[in-house]
Motif scaffolding. Structure first.
Motif, PDB file in Angstrom:
ATOM      1  N   CYS A   1     -51.988 -40.502 -12.831  1.00 33.68           N
ATOM      2  CA  CYS A   1     -51.039 -41.613 -12.811  1.00 33.68           C
ATOM      3  C   CYS A   1     -51.438 -42.596 -11.720  1.00 33.68           C
ATOM      4  CB  CYS A   1     -49.625 -41.107 -12.552  1.00 33.68           C
ATOM      5  SG  CYS A   1     -48.981 -40.134 -13.915  1.00 33.68           S
TER       6      CYS A   1
ATOM      7  N   ALA B   1     -53.355 -40.166 -22.320  1.00 34.38           N
ATOM      8  CA  ALA B   1     -52.370 -41.195 -22.008  1.00 34.38           C
ATOM      9  C   ALA B   1     -52.953 -42.188 -21.017  1.00 34.38           C
ATOM     10  CB  ALA B   1     -51.103 -40.562 -21.445  1.00 34.38           C
ATOM     11  N   ASN B   2     -53.940 -41.733 -20.253  1.00 35.63           N
ATOM     12  CA  ASN B   2     -54.565 -42.558 -19.227  1.00 35.63           C
ATOM     13  C   ASN B   2     -56.029 -42.156 -19.143  1.00 35.63           C
ATOM     14  OD1 ASN B   2     -55.538 -43.519 -16.691  1.00 35.63           O
ATOM     15  ND2 ASN B   2     -53.447 -43.645 -15.930  1.00 35.63           N
TER      16      ASN B   2
ATOM     17  N   GLU C   1     -56.959 -39.871 -16.346  1.00 40.50           N
ATOM     18  CA  GLU C   1     -56.272 -38.580 -16.333  1.00 40.50           C
ATOM     19  C   GLU C   1     -55.410 -38.391 -15.097  1.00 40.50           C
ATOM     20  OE1 GLU C   1     -58.882 -35.335 -17.163  1.00 40.50           O
ATOM     21  OE2 GLU C   1     -59.633 -36.254 -18.987  1.00 40.50           O
TER      22      GLU C   1
END
Length: 95
Positions: free
Chosen positions: A59, A53-54, A57
């Motif tokens: 946020c 998602a990124n 890894e």
């Protein structure tokens, strides 16, 4: 798949862009290189790789959305072309 100069000129015509033969030939060569790289990437085995998602890894921390008292809104709006009641006035772009 090979991109030809004619393909580039057809796309340019459909896009209402005027490009000369030399530019169209350069674009065709560049697009061929991009497609060749896509073929290389297509050959990479990614069966055991989980999607991310990124890429980091983690946020990305976001700052709090709070007013900054150091910003002088009146000073910024004084130089704006159009401002009214604390808001910037811009031309309507969607009818």
């Amino acid at each position: 798949m090979t991109i030809t100069t004619n393909d580039v000129q057809t796309c340019a015509n459909l896009s209402r862009l005027a490009i000369d033969e030399t530019t169209a030939q350069a674009y065709a060569q560049s697009l061929d290189k991009i497609l060749a790289m896509m073929d290389v990437l297509d050959g990479v085995d990614t069966d055991d790789i989980k999607p991310l998602a990124n890429i980091h890894e983690a946020c990305q921390p976001l700052r709090a959305d709070v007013p900054n008292p150091a910003i002088d809104r009146d000073a910024f709006q004084a130089v704006a072309p159009h401002a009214q009641d604390g808001l910037y006035l811009v031309p309507q772009v969607i009818e």
